[in-house]
Scaffold this active site. Sequence first.
Site, PDB file in Angstrom:
ATOM      1  N   HIS A 261       0.742  -1.050  -0.108  1.00 45.82           N
ATOM      2  CA  HIS A 261      -0.078   0.063   0.004  1.00 45.82           C
ATOM      3  C   HIS A 261       0.773   1.292  -0.034  1.00 45.82           C
ATOM      4  CE1 HIS A 261       0.547  -0.137   4.628  1.00 45.82           C
ATOM      5  NE2 HIS A 261       0.422   0.953   4.213  1.00 45.82           N
TER       6      HIS A 261
ATOM      7  N   ASP B 129       0.070  -7.792   1.589  1.00 46.44           N
ATOM      8  CA  ASP B 129       0.561  -6.219   1.546  1.00 46.44           C
ATOM      9  C   ASP B 129       2.307  -6.230   1.747  1.00 46.44           C
ATOM     10  OD1 ASP B 129       0.583  -3.636   1.736  1.00 46.44           O
ATOM     11  OD2 ASP B 129      -0.028  -3.407   3.790  1.00 46.44           O
TER      12      ASP B 129
ATOM     13  N   GLN C 217       1.020   5.806  12.116  1.00 41.58           N
ATOM     14  CA  GLN C 217       1.047   6.305  10.753  1.00 41.58           C
ATOM     15  C   GLN C 217       2.599   6.744  10.635  1.00 41.58           C
ATOM     16  OE1 GLN C 217      -1.882   6.363  12.471  1.00 41.58           O
ATOM     17  NE2 GLN C 217      -2.037   5.012  10.684  1.00 41.58           N
ATOM     18  N   GLY C 218       2.938   6.283   9.123  1.00 41.99           N
ATOM     19  CA  GLY C 218       4.458   6.680   8.672  1.00 41.99           C
ATOM     20  C   GLY C 218       5.561   5.195   8.941  1.00 41.99           C
TER      21      GLY C 218
ATOM     22  N   SER D 288       4.358   2.251   8.155  1.00 37.53           N
ATOM     23  CA  SER D 288       3.897   1.534   7.232  1.00 37.53           C
ATOM     24  C   SER D 288       5.082   0.964   6.267  1.00 37.53           C
ATOM     25  CB  SER D 288       2.882   1.907   6.169  1.00 37.53           C
ATOM     26  OG  SER D 288       1.704   1.829   6.442  1.00 37.53           O
TER      27      SER D 288
END
Length: 255
Positions: free
Chosen positions: A70, A115, A201-202, A204
């Site tokens: 993603h 993913d 968040q960040g 990933s």
Amino acid sequence: MKLLSALKRCSVALAAVALATVSLQPASAAPQPIVGGERAAQGEFPFMVRLSMGCGGALYAQDIVLTAAHCVDGSGNDTSITVTGGVADLRSSDAVKVRSTKVLQAPGYNGTGKDWALIKLARPIDQPTLKIATDSTYDRGTFTVAGWGADREGGRQQRHLLKAEVPFVSDADCQSAYRDLVPGEELCAGLLDTGGVDSCQGDSGGPMFRKDDADEWIQVGIVSWGRGCARPDYPGVYTEVSHFASGIASAAASL
């Protein structure tokens, strides 16, 4: 795709993402305590890299980064990504910056499961690589996660690499939180009862890893998604690397 409040742990910021204020949480999401990590020392995780689109990754080979599907936009030639490696402090003058040449997103990726992705670099980064698990032997226990993502839900991206430890969460317990979990392709980790420690968040695309029987780091997961960050009852969800190991190896050989 996942529900709006159970989001992929990427940042949409470009350029100076390490210092940007980025939140992919719903407007109603209240900030949670710090993810529970601490600064990693320079050279502690030399395989870690930062991607310019606001994700993390690990050196699968010195010229190939393993990250999350993603975080990239399909497969093919791509020179738009800058990969920063060799440092824990992104502002360090010792940072090595290399452009991408190709991207290979997991075949069949549609937002649920699968993913993972590979990024080919224009030249090698002279740092140790992180081997990946090829079976489920190490898919239990306590794991380490690291990244330059937010240190709290709705928080800022970080200049310094942070690390934290998270315990394995069973598929059964994880499915109580996430009905759309894909067992066998995803695994979960975090403090179910208390929260307070998590990727965010960040982060990933970054690795979740642990020591193997030879006392060497081995990657068992890729930071993928979760509901908020470090919330009780909602562990982080990670791509189960061992399930895709042969596909990752074949893909890397084709780059």
